[in-house]
Design a protein around this motif. Structure first.
Motif, short mmCIF file in Angstrom:
data_model
loop_
_atom_site.label_atom_id
_atom_site.label_comp_id
_atom_site.label_asym_id
_atom_site.label_seq_id
_atom_site.Cartn_x
_atom_site.Cartn_y
_atom_site.Cartn_z
N HIS A 209 -13.13 -27.13 49.41
CA HIS A 209 -12.81 -26.96 50.83
C HIS A 209 -12.35 -28.29 51.42
N GLY A 210 -11.16 -28.30 51.98
CA GLY A 210 -10.63 -29.51 52.59
C GLY A 210 -11.06 -29.70 54.02
N GLY A 211 -12.23 -29.20 54.38
CA GLY A 211 -12.74 -29.31 55.74
C GLY A 211 -14.14 -29.88 55.77
N HIS A 212 -14.89 -29.60 56.87
CA HIS A 212 -16.24 -30.15 56.98
C HIS A 212 -17.23 -29.21 56.32
N TYR A 213 -18.43 -29.71 56.05
CA TYR A 213 -19.42 -28.97 55.27
C TYR A 213 -19.95 -27.79 56.09
N ALA A 214 -19.33 -26.61 55.91
CA ALA A 214 -19.67 -25.46 56.74
C ALA A 214 -20.08 -24.23 55.94
N PHE A 215 -19.75 -24.17 54.65
CA PHE A 215 -19.92 -22.92 53.90
C PHE A 215 -21.00 -22.99 52.83
N GLY A 216 -21.95 -23.89 53.02
CA GLY A 216 -23.04 -24.03 52.05
C GLY A 216 -23.89 -22.78 51.94
N TYR A 217 -24.16 -22.12 53.08
CA TYR A 217 -24.99 -20.91 53.05
C TYR A 217 -24.29 -19.78 52.32
N LEU A 218 -23.00 -19.63 52.58
CA LEU A 218 -22.24 -18.58 51.92
C LEU A 218 -22.24 -18.80 50.41
N ALA A 219 -21.97 -20.03 50.00
CA ALA A 219 -21.94 -20.35 48.57
C ALA A 219 -23.31 -20.12 47.93
N ASN A 220 -24.36 -20.56 48.60
CA ASN A 220 -25.71 -20.41 48.07
C ASN A 220 -26.08 -18.94 47.90
N ARG A 221 -25.69 -18.12 48.87
CA ARG A 221 -26.04 -16.70 48.84
C ARG A 221 -25.42 -15.98 47.65
N TYR A 222 -24.19 -16.37 47.26
CA TYR A 222 -23.47 -15.62 46.22
C TYR A 222 -23.28 -16.42 44.94
N GLY A 223 -24.08 -17.45 44.76
CA GLY A 223 -24.08 -18.19 43.50
C GLY A 223 -22.81 -18.95 43.23
N LEU A 224 -22.19 -19.48 44.29
CA LEU A 224 -20.96 -20.24 44.14
C LEU A 224 -21.23 -21.73 44.28
N ARG A 225 -20.36 -22.53 43.73
CA ARG A 225 -20.43 -23.97 43.91
C ARG A 225 -19.53 -24.35 45.08
N TYR A 226 -20.01 -25.25 45.93
CA TYR A 226 -19.26 -25.59 47.14
C TYR A 226 -19.07 -27.08 47.25
#
Length: 318
Positions: A209-226
């Motif tokens: 993500h070329g932006g600010h740290y905003a999607f950590g919860y989404l990644a954590n919920r679905y087993g993604l690396r962010y």
């Protein structure tokens, strides 16, 4: 910030003392409905879904305003002082909410912290420790990620918290608020399931993500690396070393897409894309929406549905 808050407080007190706000205005609005002020778009959208036609719900931050760096103005304090309920997301997202409450002077105002009972993550949880450099994650001095609505189980708890506050303040319409909340929770649960299934079989599991740290919860919920270019504050700037590391990551993992977001200048994402040949897709954090989107009734769920479509394309999901 404190100096501004004190000036605002004095102005509000003077306004009240002059009789601008009559006693009866502390109750319901002219329509006889509860008056609700919500800070940013997610809690505004949750509140209007739960309230239905039983309350007047307004958004505190103007459309397009960056909430991390927002500073309340005197008119904002006056608006809140005239409301029945003031709803904010959490103390990490809106550290200025406490100053607004102080300036509003109490009275009959019900203050709702929508994060009550929700699970917070630390910023960078699951990332490499040096992702943004020492201290880069701190927000409100405690290093917690404020974007908790992007875990839809947290969003469901927030809806329940808002519904309980409305029902307590307006017991006559309690059944309506609770029924609306149940219906909205069901939509969020369905959205969560669609994300779980839709992101289960993807060629890559890295959101870059070329932006600010905003999607950590989404990644954590679905087993993604962010991985993000910025720290939590959208006012921060990624270091050259951070950009070089992300470019290297894109090349090493053969990523075809990187993501940008609403509010931020896309130049960082464009720089990474230019260096790697990757394409750019949008992820919407729902911090705010444009005036046009607000006027046409854009919803949190519709934004998240667009996110799912872009994630499936960007992560090359089957």
């Amino acid at each position: 910030m404190r100096r501004i808050a004190m000036m605002v407080l004095m102005l509000v007190l003077a306004t009240i003392a002059s009789g601008c706000r009559k006693t009866e205005e502390l109750g319901t609005g002219r329509s006889g409905k509860l008056r609700v002020v919500a800070t940013i778009f997610p809690v505004y959208d949750f509140a209007r879904a739960v309230a239905g036609d039983k309350a007047e719900v307004t958004l505190l931050l103007p459309p397009g305003m960056e909430p991390h760096s927002f500073e309340p103005q005197p008119a904002d304090i006056v608006r809140v002082s005239r409301a029945d309920l003031f709803i904010y997301t959490n103390r990490y997202m809106e550290p200025w909410a406490g100053e607004i409450v102080k300036g509003a002077g109490g009275g009959k105002l019900t203050v709702v912290d929508a994060s009550r009972g929700a699970k917070f993550l630390k910023v960078g949880e699951g990332e490499d420790r040096d992702s943004h450099g020492a201290g880069g994650h701190n927000h409100g001095g405690e290093g917690m990620d404020p974007h908790l609505w992007l875990d839809f189980t947290n969003a469901q708890l927030m809806v329940d918290t808002i519904a309980a506050a409305l029902a307590e303040r307006d017991p006559t319409n309690r059944a309506v608020y609770l029924a609306n909340a149940a219906a909205y929770r069901a939509k969020l649960a369905d959205l969560d399931e669609r994300y779980r299934k839709g992101l289960a079989t993807c060629a890559t599991r890295t959101i870059l993500h070329g932006g600010h740290y905003a999607f950590g919860y989404l990644a954590n919920r679905y087993g993604l690396r962010y991985l993000s270019a910025y720290a939590v504050s959208a006012d921060a700037e990624p270091t050259p070393a951070r950009l070089a590391k992300l470019v290297k990551q894109v090349r090493a993992e053969g990523l075809k897409y990187i993501f940008t977001e609403e509010l931020l200048d896309p130049r960082t994402a464009e720089t990474i894309a230019r260096e790697t040949g990757a394409s750019i897709l949008m992820l919407h954090g729902a911090h705010t929406v444009s005036k046009a989107d607000l006027d046409k009734g854009t919803s949190f769920i519709s934004l998240m549905e667009k996110n799912l479509a872009n994630l499936r394309e960007g992560l090359q999901c089957r």
